[in-house]
Design a protein around this motif. Structure first.
Motif, PDB file in Angstrom:
ATOM      1  N   HIS A 137     -30.695 -52.010  -7.067  1.00 23.15           N
ATOM      2  CA  HIS A 137     -31.847 -52.427  -7.879  1.00 23.15           C
ATOM      3  C   HIS A 137     -32.134 -51.403  -8.984  1.00 23.15           C
ATOM      4  O   HIS A 137     -32.266 -51.759 -10.155  1.00 23.15           O
ATOM      5  CB  HIS A 137     -33.090 -52.615  -6.999  1.00 23.15           C
ATOM      6  N   HIS A 142     -32.530 -51.338 -13.507  1.00 25.77           N
ATOM      7  CA  HIS A 142     -33.457 -50.652 -14.415  1.00 25.77           C
ATOM      8  C   HIS A 142     -32.782 -49.822 -15.488  1.00 25.77           C
ATOM      9  O   HIS A 142     -33.301 -49.698 -16.599  1.00 25.77           O
ATOM     10  CB  HIS A 142     -34.363 -49.699 -13.625  1.00 25.77           C
ATOM     11  N   GLU A 185     -40.223 -55.363 -14.405  1.00 21.56           N
ATOM     12  CA  GLU A 185     -39.601 -55.957 -13.222  1.00 21.56           C
ATOM     13  C   GLU A 185     -39.227 -57.432 -13.400  1.00 21.56           C
ATOM     14  O   GLU A 185     -38.175 -57.862 -12.938  1.00 21.56           O
ATOM     15  CB  GLU A 185     -40.507 -55.817 -11.992  1.00 21.56           C
TER      16      GLU A 185
END
Ligand code: PHE
Ligand code: FE
Length: 298
Positions: A137, A142, A185
């Motif tokens: 993740h 990101h 997000e």
């Protein structure tokens, strides 16, 4: 031999507030040599699957940045190698962490252009879903947009804004957190070729990569700072609403003003349910709401 395969869950401690997680704050060196063959295989499987899915779905900048950084399906990247490229591009540095940080530590890292990346990767049986952020993740999701100068500045400004909101109080922090949730997000971007994904929570999830763009169920609504700050969100299901930016510059410009008076103005206003469509919304798609869970907005 101790391998990196078993995620180190945050420890819990009994306090007068109940059983609460004890977050580890330390920055750790990425223990690259300790990754097992399973760990590399998990990265490979996820990388290949998401890249195939994200062609034509993720923002072009996101996909190009992954390639530029030298991320690939072959093996888990070395943070120090990525840092050479990232540092030269935008001055950001990846730092290894065990997991979630206390809010203020997280904001301080961002304000100083350090992005905390969980060093461990999920187990093979967690390929499709893991509740807490892992390396896939953080790194796959990101880090690529930190190569984009505008987005890189946005993230650092967010960190400074976080330090400030933390000092103002919990309501300010809640409003700011929603901005992060619905942009960093779970953000979508409007391009000449149609809507594309840029949110890390979406790109790192197979199910939500499809759902966020292709399902008729969720709302897709144009970015509006105060609207977003008032909107509750989901942590246990796909989002009921996605907010769409026109460009990263729009995000930067809309968030440049001092938020202090905005927090004050928002404080007496009611919070909006995650799935509600409002007068004044720029509606790209009004969701059918099919399959939505009742309650549970945070
Ligand atoms: N301008 C915001 C403030 O004054 C800081 C911020 C910038 C927050 C960018 C988020 C994103 O608090
Ligand atoms: Fe995240």
């Amino acid at each position: 031999m101790e391998t990196a395969t078993a995620p180190r869950r945050v420890e819990h401690q009994q306090t007068d507030k109940g059983y609460v997680p004890v977050y580890t704050t330390a920055v750790v060196e990425q223990p690259w040599d300790s990754y097992s063959a399973d760990d590399h295989a998990t990265w490979s499987t996820l990388y290949q699957r998401q890249r195939a899915l994200l062609e034509g779905r993720a923002s072009r900048e996101f996909l190009q940045a992954q390639d530029e950084m030298g991320m690939n399906a072959h093996m888990i990247p070395r943070f120090d190698q990525l840092n050479e490229v990232l540092g030269a591009a935008t001055g950001w540095t990846l730092v290894g962490v065990e997991g979630l940080l206390p809010e203020l530590d997280f904001f301080d890292h961002l304000a100083n252009r350090r992005f905390p990346v969980t060093w461990w990767i999920r187990r093979p049986d967690q390929i499709d879903y893991i509740a807490e952020p892992d390396m896939f993740h953080d790194l796959f999701g990101h880090v690529p947009l930190l190569m984009n100068p505008v987005f890189a500045d946005y993230m650092a400004a967010y960190g400074r804004g976080g330090v400030k909101a933390h000092a103002i109080g919990p309501e300010a922090l809640q409003h700011l957190t929603r901005l992060y949730w619905y942009t960093v997000e779970f953000g979508l971007i409007n391009t000449d070729e149609g809507l594309r994904i840029y949110g890390a929570g979406i790109v790192s999830s197979k199910g939500e990569s499809l759902y966020s763009l292709e399902s008729a169920a969720p709302n897709r609504i144009g970015f509006d700072l105060e609207r977003i700050m008032r909107t509750r969100y989901r942590i246990d299901t796909f989002q009921k609403t996605y907010f769409v930016i026109d460009s990263y510059e729009q995000l930067m410009q809309a968030t440049a003003p001092d938020f202090t008076p905005i927090y004050a103005a928002l404080e007496p206003q009611e919070h909006l349910p995650a799935g509600q469509v409002q007068d004044g919304d720029r509606v790209f798609h009004q969701g059918t709401g099919e399959g939505w869970a009742d309650g549970g907005d945070v």
